[in-house]
Design a protein around this motif. Sequence first.
Motif, PDB file in Angstrom:
ATOM      1  N   ASP A  45       0.823  -1.219   0.000  1.00  0.00           N
ATOM      2  CA  ASP A  45       0.000   0.000   0.000  1.00  0.00           C
ATOM      3  C   ASP A  45       0.854   1.265   0.000  1.00  0.00           C
ATOM      4  O   ASP A  45       0.494   2.267  -0.611  1.00  0.00           O
ATOM      5  CB  ASP A  45      -0.941   0.037   1.214  1.00  0.00           C
ATOM      6  N   GLY A  50       1.932   3.731  -6.669  1.00  0.00           N
ATOM      7  CA  GLY A  50       0.613   3.683  -7.304  1.00  0.00           C
ATOM      8  C   GLY A  50      -0.250   2.484  -6.935  1.00  0.00           C
ATOM      9  O   GLY A  50      -1.273   2.243  -7.580  1.00  0.00           O
ATOM     10  N   GLN A  53      -4.020   3.239  -5.842  1.00  0.00           N
ATOM     11  CA  GLN A  53      -4.723   3.840  -6.980  1.00  0.00           C
ATOM     12  C   GLN A  53      -5.044   2.804  -8.053  1.00  0.00           C
ATOM     13  O   GLN A  53      -6.052   2.915  -8.751  1.00  0.00           O
ATOM     14  CB  GLN A  53      -3.872   4.956  -7.614  1.00  0.00           C
TER      15      GLN A  53
END
Length: 157
Positions: A45, A50, A53
């Motif tokens: 995470d 990214g 996302q």
Amino acid sequence: MRTVFLWLLALLPMVGSVHAQDKGGKTSADVNRGRYLINTAGCNDCHTPGYPQAAGKVDEKLWLTGDKLGWRGPWGTTYASNLRLLASKMTESQFMVRARSEMRPPMPWFNLRDMSDRDVRAIYRWLKHMGPAGEPAPTYLPPDKTPPQPYVQFPMK
Ligand code: HEC
């Protein structure tokens, strides 16, 4: 009866090879455990660029290569380190010591502290298995320094 016996004979070599893999594949079981933990204990995470996302759809080759996203709060600005580079320069016991030491927010170092030696070792073995990749994350900035974008601002008090 005879047919069943022949079937069993035919299966024997397979049983043998599975066993051989188990013996030689001790590391590989650790590596798989490491992969599973990195994926489910939240390491990706923050340490994988990214990742949230992309809803976790990031090539495993890029996992834990660190991120340029700053985390700014009363502690200054921290960056999720490139753990692939870190582990490549560390022995297993050095990594264990680092994994058990206090770190700045938002690193959940207390989660890592409470993880079993076996699991932390499995994460290290996954890192070694994948090898070094990517660039080092930006260096920590003290509280009086304004970081470049992008960064996440935490409440200052
Ligand atoms: C919420 C974001 C976040 C999550 C989740 C997270 N980390 Fe971190 N991690 C960081 C940040 C930020 C730092 C840098 C801390 C500092 O500068 O003191 C860090 C530092 C580290 C370090 C020290 C790196 C060094 O350069 O010495 C290790 C090891 C580490 N994390 C492992 C993990 C592992 C393993 C997991 C999953 C169990 C994990 N982290 C989950 C944000 C995170």
